[in-house]
Enzyme design. Structure first.
Site, PDB file in Angstrom:
ATOM      1  N   ASP A 198       0.830  -1.271  -0.126  1.00 44.62           N
ATOM      2  CA  ASP A 198       0.213  -0.114  -0.046  1.00 44.62           C
ATOM      3  C   ASP A 198       0.720   1.514   0.263  1.00 44.62           C
ATOM      4  O   ASP A 198       0.616   2.122  -0.663  1.00 44.62           O
ATOM      5  CB  ASP A 198      -0.956   0.008   1.343  1.00 44.62           C
ATOM      6  CG  ASP A 198      -2.143  -1.144   1.213  1.00 44.62           C
ATOM      7  OD1 ASP A 198      -2.169  -1.511   0.226  1.00 44.62           O
ATOM      8  OD2 ASP A 198      -2.591  -1.538   2.099  1.00 44.62           O
TER       9      ASP A 198
ATOM     10  N   ASP B  23      -7.514   0.838  11.353  1.00 50.60           N
ATOM     11  CA  ASP B  23      -6.208   1.591  11.460  1.00 50.60           C
ATOM     12  C   ASP B  23      -6.317   3.059  11.084  1.00 50.60           C
ATOM     13  O   ASP B  23      -5.637   3.939  11.704  1.00 50.60           O
ATOM     14  CB  ASP B  23      -4.986   1.089  10.752  1.00 50.60           C
ATOM     15  CG  ASP B  23      -4.517  -0.175  11.280  1.00 50.60           C
ATOM     16  OD1 ASP B  23      -4.538  -0.242  12.846  1.00 50.60           O
ATOM     17  OD2 ASP B  23      -3.744  -0.831  10.740  1.00 50.60           O
TER      18      ASP B  23
ATOM     19  N   SER C  75      -2.387  -9.417   3.737  1.00 49.88           N
ATOM     20  CA  SER C  75      -2.407  -7.942   4.576  1.00 49.88           C
ATOM     21  C   SER C  75      -1.771  -8.575   5.720  1.00 49.88           C
ATOM     22  O   SER C  75      -2.202  -8.892   6.634  1.00 49.88           O
ATOM     23  CB  SER C  75      -3.541  -7.505   4.662  1.00 49.88           C
ATOM     24  OG  SER C  75      -3.673  -6.229   5.244  1.00 49.88           O
TER      25      SER C  75
ATOM     26  N   ARG D 202      -0.086   1.422  16.860  1.00 48.42           N
ATOM     27  CA  ARG D 202      -0.827   2.695  15.970  1.00 48.42           C
ATOM     28  C   ARG D 202      -0.486   4.088  16.510  1.00 48.42           C
ATOM     29  O   ARG D 202      -0.161   5.015  16.067  1.00 48.42           O
ATOM     30  CB  ARG D 202      -2.159   2.415  15.328  1.00 48.42           C
ATOM     31  CG  ARG D 202      -2.211   1.236  14.600  1.00 48.42           C
ATOM     32  CD  ARG D 202      -1.270   1.468  13.544  1.00 48.42           C
ATOM     33  NE  ARG D 202      -1.405   0.761  12.280  1.00 48.42           N
ATOM     34  CZ  ARG D 202      -0.349  -0.509  11.773  1.00 48.42           C
ATOM     35  NH1 ARG D 202       0.847  -0.336  12.262  1.00 48.42           N
ATOM     36  NH2 ARG D 202      -0.889  -1.179  10.897  1.00 48.42           N
TER      37      ARG D 202
END
Length: 402
Positions: A12, A122, A174, A93
């Site tokens: 990504d 996220d 992923s 995160r």
């Protein structure tokens, strides 16, 4: 326009750099790779970012901070999302986003960009943290803007521009990796009826059936809820977790297959590997059984569930998080001692624990009458405890007699 990009070097974010160049004319891209223990080749990541169009690259090494300021608070709380997930991605995160803000402010950037999808959690975790520290900075989320619909589209996007695709198609799960865990989503995992092919999927662990036939023992020492030693050896935070990851992975510990409820309302299926974390949670829980009274343990379990929800949705930097952690820290003042565990083919089996603050009394717990407990006292206690039950039964008898 100056844009700070959360850069992992995965599919990504590899696509995002040329996409930003094509859609934000004359933009300057500052790629930021935050090392929370994922063990990447950071020289290669930096080269890839520059090759695909980044103007500047930061690599931030924060593994010890990740463990001490994020993992250890979760561990002390006993926070587990929906009974299974040890919050590996969720905990990283806020730290990554906070570091992005620090760099964006230092660079006087106009925007922060992330590669989280519009379906995932996220995006919320990144953006709530950014809002907490720099609400004036614009947020760019390409997955909510571009026409790319799948990982196959993303791979095709790079191929058409002659750019390297950073993965093979049959390995295009992923994935998110850090020192605490490795997550897997996508491909055959999108069908919850399908058993994962662990030999193909796992990277930190072996499947339980492939683990050794001889168990491993580990002894973990805690000080006020924080692990400090393994088998008598003091280790710094990141090394301690890494050591347990190797031991747990070798014994098939901490493999979780879960269908979870995302924040945005849909369910998703993933496989998480958290070998060291699973060992630490088990050891910490054993020590709390020794050191905490019944009322505190019961109430703490409620707080743990709420904290898991807070961390999962990305509300780390909130007043409620601070207040609940103050409670947790108070409960941990006596959680000091040593726990021994046996690891065997995916199982964690308690093998003894001790604490200078233990509330266990052999004199009280044994079948032998001791000085502190008179068996006769139980009769009055039971009568008082059972008074509402007795009154209700008598009333029912009276009504039945009429």
């Amino acid at each position: 326009m100056k844009i700070v990009l959360a850069y992992s070097g995965g599919l990504d974010t590899t696509v995002i750099i040329p996409w930003l160049k094509e859609n934000h004319q004359n933009c300057e891209i500052i790629a930021v790779c935050v090392d929370v223990g994922q063990g990447d080749d950071y020289d290669a990541l930096k080269a890839r970012a520059l090759k695909t169009g980044a103007d500047k690259v930061y690599v931030e090494h924060v593994s010890d901070e990740f463990v001490t300021d994020y993992i250890y608070p979760m561990l002390k709380a006993g926070a587990v999302y929906e009974g299974k997930y040890l919050l590996g991605t969720s905990a990283a995160r806020p730290l990554i986003a906070k570091r992005l803000v620090d760099i964006a402010l230092a660079e006087k950037a106009d925007a922060i960009c992330h590669g989280a999808t519009g379906k995932g959690n996220d995006q919320i975790r990144f953006e709530l943290t950014i809002k907490a520290f720099a609400p004036q900075i614009k947020i760019i989320a390409p997955w909510r803007e571009w026409d790319i619909q799948s990982r196959e589209d993303a791979m095709e996007y790079l191929q058409k521009r002659g750019l390297e695709v950073p993965m093979k198609k049959d390995q295009s799960y992923s994935r998110d990796e850090n020192l605490w865990h490795l997550s897997h989503e996508g491909l055959e995992l999108e069908n919850p009826e399908t058993e994962p092919n662990y030999k193909h999927l796992l990277q930190l662990s072996v499947s339980p059936e492939d683990a050794p036939d001889t168990p491993s023992y580990v002894e973990i020492e805690f000080d006020k809820g924080i692990p400090t030693k393994i088998d008598g050896k003091t280790l710094p935070p990141a090394e301690l977790v890494a050591t347990l990851n190797k031991l747990g992975g070798k014994n098939g510990i901490g493999i979780t297959d879960i269908v979870e409820n995302r924040v945005v309302g849909m369910k998703s299926r993933g496989v998480y590997e958290t070998p060291g974390g699973t060992i630490l949670y088990a050891a910490h829980a054993e020590l709390e059984h020794l050191c905490l009274d019944r009322q505190t343990m019961a109430y703490k379990s409620l707080i743990a569930q709420k904290l898991a929800d807070i961390i999962y949705v990305g509300e780390w930097f909130t007043p409620l998080m601070d207040a609940l952690m103050a409670f947790v820290n108070k409960t941990q003042e006596t959680v000091t001692g040593t726990v021994k565990l046996k690891l065997y083919k995916g199982n964690i089996i308690p093998a003894g624990s001790s604490s200078p603050n233990s509330l266990y009394s052999e004199n009280l717990a044994s079948f032998t009458t001791g000085d502190l407990y008179d068996h006769k006292d139980a009769q009055g206690f039971i009568n008082l405890m059972g008074l509402p039950i007795t009154v209700r039964a008598l009333m029912q008898q009276q009504r039945g007699a009429k």
